[in-house]
Design a protein around this motif. Sequence first.
Motif, PDB file in Angstrom:
ATOM      1  N   ASP A   1      -7.879  -2.020  -4.991  1.00  0.00           N
ATOM      2  CA  ASP A   1      -9.196  -1.377  -5.074  1.00  0.00           C
ATOM      3  C   ASP A   1      -9.090   0.069  -5.541  1.00  0.00           C
ATOM      4  O   ASP A   1      -9.901   0.533  -6.347  1.00  0.00           O
ATOM      5  N   ASP A   2      -8.101   0.797  -5.025  1.00  0.00           N
ATOM      6  CA  ASP A   2      -7.896   2.185  -5.446  1.00  0.00           C
ATOM      7  C   ASP A   2      -7.584   2.259  -6.937  1.00  0.00           C
ATOM      8  O   ASP A   2      -8.103   3.113  -7.653  1.00  0.00           O
ATOM      9  N   LEU A   3      -6.729   1.354  -7.421  1.00  0.00           N
ATOM     10  CA  LEU A   3      -6.378   1.340  -8.841  1.00  0.00           C
ATOM     11  C   LEU A   3      -7.599   1.020  -9.695  1.00  0.00           C
ATOM     12  O   LEU A   3      -7.860   1.691 -10.690  1.00  0.00           O
ATOM     13  N   VAL A   4      -8.382   0.017  -9.306  1.00  0.00           N
ATOM     14  CA  VAL A   4      -9.574  -0.358 -10.073  1.00  0.00           C
ATOM     15  C   VAL A   4     -10.560   0.809 -10.129  1.00  0.00           C
ATOM     16  O   VAL A   4     -11.170   1.070 -11.160  1.00  0.00           O
ATOM     17  N   ARG A   5     -10.700   1.523  -9.023  1.00  0.00           N
ATOM     18  CA  ARG A   5     -11.605   2.681  -8.979  1.00  0.00           C
ATOM     19  C   ARG A   5     -11.140   3.766  -9.961  1.00  0.00           C
ATOM     20  O   ARG A   5     -11.946   4.342 -10.694  1.00  0.00           O
ATOM     21  N   VAL A   6      -9.832   4.043  -9.990  1.00  0.00           N
ATOM     22  CA  VAL A   6      -9.290   5.057 -10.908  1.00  0.00           C
ATOM     23  C   VAL A   6      -9.456   4.601 -12.357  1.00  0.00           C
ATOM     24  O   VAL A   6      -9.831   5.386 -13.223  1.00  0.00           O
ATOM     25  N   LEU A   7      -9.192   3.329 -12.625  1.00  0.00           N
ATOM     26  CA  LEU A   7      -9.355   2.808 -13.982  1.00  0.00           C
ATOM     27  C   LEU A   7     -10.807   2.934 -14.435  1.00  0.00           C
ATOM     28  O   LEU A   7     -11.084   3.339 -15.563  1.00  0.00           O
ATOM     29  N   LYS A   8     -11.744   2.593 -13.549  1.00  0.00           N
ATOM     30  CA  LYS A   8     -13.169   2.649 -13.891  1.00  0.00           C
ATOM     31  C   LYS A   8     -13.596   4.075 -14.226  1.00  0.00           C
ATOM     32  O   LYS A   8     -14.367   4.299 -15.160  1.00  0.00           O
ATOM     33  N   LYS A   9     -13.090   5.058 -13.479  1.00  0.00           N
ATOM     34  CA  LYS A   9     -13.420   6.459 -13.749  1.00  0.00           C
ATOM     35  C   LYS A   9     -12.933   6.894 -15.130  1.00  0.00           C
ATOM     36  O   LYS A   9     -13.500   7.788 -15.734  1.00  0.00           O
TER      37      LYS A   9
ATOM     38  N   SER B   1      -3.616  11.480 -13.101  1.00  0.00           N
ATOM     39  CA  SER B   1      -3.396  11.834 -14.494  1.00  0.00           C
ATOM     40  C   SER B   1      -4.041  10.750 -15.364  1.00  0.00           C
ATOM     41  O   SER B   1      -4.390   9.675 -14.898  1.00  0.00           O
ATOM     42  N   LYS B   2      -4.209  11.049 -16.615  1.00  0.00           N
ATOM     43  CA  LYS B   2      -4.816  10.112 -17.554  1.00  0.00           C
ATOM     44  C   LYS B   2      -3.914   8.897 -17.710  1.00  0.00           C
ATOM     45  O   LYS B   2      -2.722   9.013 -17.954  1.00  0.00           O
ATOM     46  N   ILE B   3      -4.488   7.717 -17.534  1.00  0.00           N
ATOM     47  CA  ILE B   3      -3.742   6.471 -17.690  1.00  0.00           C
ATOM     48  C   ILE B   3      -3.882   6.016 -19.137  1.00  0.00           C
ATOM     49  O   ILE B   3      -4.986   5.909 -19.663  1.00  0.00           O
ATOM     50  N   ASN B   4      -2.764   5.745 -19.764  1.00  0.00           N
ATOM     51  CA  ASN B   4      -2.733   5.324 -21.158  1.00  0.00           C
ATOM     52  C   ASN B   4      -3.236   3.885 -21.267  1.00  0.00           C
ATOM     53  O   ASN B   4      -2.833   3.020 -20.501  1.00  0.00           O
ATOM     54  N   ILE B   5      -4.086   3.628 -22.254  1.00  0.00           N
ATOM     55  CA  ILE B   5      -4.639   2.282 -22.440  1.00  0.00           C
ATOM     56  C   ILE B   5      -3.549   1.279 -22.807  1.00  0.00           C
ATOM     57  O   ILE B   5      -3.693   0.084 -22.608  1.00  0.00           O
ATOM     58  N   ARG B   6      -2.428   1.744 -23.314  1.00  0.00           N
ATOM     59  CA  ARG B   6      -1.323   0.850 -23.670  1.00  0.00           C
ATOM     60  C   ARG B   6      -0.445   0.487 -22.479  1.00  0.00           C
ATOM     61  O   ARG B   6       0.489  -0.288 -22.618  1.00  0.00           O
TER      62      ARG B   6
ATOM     63  N   TYR C   1       0.824  -1.210   0.000  1.00  0.00           N
ATOM     64  CA  TYR C   1       0.000   0.000   0.000  1.00  0.00           C
ATOM     65  C   TYR C   1       0.860   1.262   0.000  1.00  0.00           C
ATOM     66  O   TYR C   1       1.661   1.461   0.897  1.00  0.00           O
ATOM     67  N   THR C   2       0.683   2.084  -1.022  1.00  0.00           N
ATOM     68  CA  THR C   2       1.415   3.351  -1.121  1.00  0.00           C
ATOM     69  C   THR C   2       0.484   4.549  -1.056  1.00  0.00           C
ATOM     70  O   THR C   2       0.937   5.659  -0.858  1.00  0.00           O
ATOM     71  N   GLY C   3      -0.814   4.334  -1.258  1.00  0.00           N
ATOM     72  CA  GLY C   3      -1.751   5.449  -1.316  1.00  0.00           C
ATOM     73  C   GLY C   3      -1.705   6.173  -2.647  1.00  0.00           C
ATOM     74  O   GLY C   3      -2.364   7.185  -2.850  1.00  0.00           O
ATOM     75  N   LYS C   4      -0.949   5.657  -3.579  1.00  0.00           N
ATOM     76  CA  LYS C   4      -0.733   6.300  -4.875  1.00  0.00           C
ATOM     77  C   LYS C   4      -2.030   6.467  -5.670  1.00  0.00           C
ATOM     78  O   LYS C   4      -2.187   7.431  -6.397  1.00  0.00           O
ATOM     79  N   TYR C   5      -2.954   5.529  -5.539  1.00  0.00           N
ATOM     80  CA  TYR C   5      -4.181   5.577  -6.333  1.00  0.00           C
ATOM     81  C   TYR C   5      -5.399   5.946  -5.510  1.00  0.00           C
ATOM     82  O   TYR C   5      -6.514   5.634  -5.881  1.00  0.00           O
ATOM     83  N   GLN C   6      -5.197   6.606  -4.362  1.00  0.00           N
ATOM     84  CA  GLN C   6      -6.337   7.043  -3.567  1.00  0.00           C
ATOM     85  C   GLN C   6      -7.196   7.995  -4.375  1.00  0.00           C
ATOM     86  O   GLN C   6      -6.693   8.819  -5.133  1.00  0.00           O
TER      87      GLN C   6
END
Length: 79
Positions: A38-46, A18-23, A7-12
């Motif tokens: 969970d934090d990463l999945v939430r950011v990806l979903k947004k 920033s925009k995550i590249n699909i590649r 856990y780093t809190g990076k994806y809170q």
Amino acid sequence: MIEVNYYTGKYQSAIMQSKINIRSHVLIHESSDAREYDDLVRVLKKQGLELGDFIKYFPRKKMNQYALSKIEVYNEHLL
């Protein structure tokens, strides 16, 4: 490359993302922290993305590599 391990809190959600590249690819440790995942999945979903196909397993790192893909949206009342 995005890594999910401890856990780093990076994806809170409170932190501006920033925009995550699909590649981009995602490395997920076998025993990664669920909060970070969970934090990463939430950011990806947004951003309309989700974890896609499995690419490769790295036995020394004990990590799996995944590609990203766009979320498939199905219109339920058309089915």
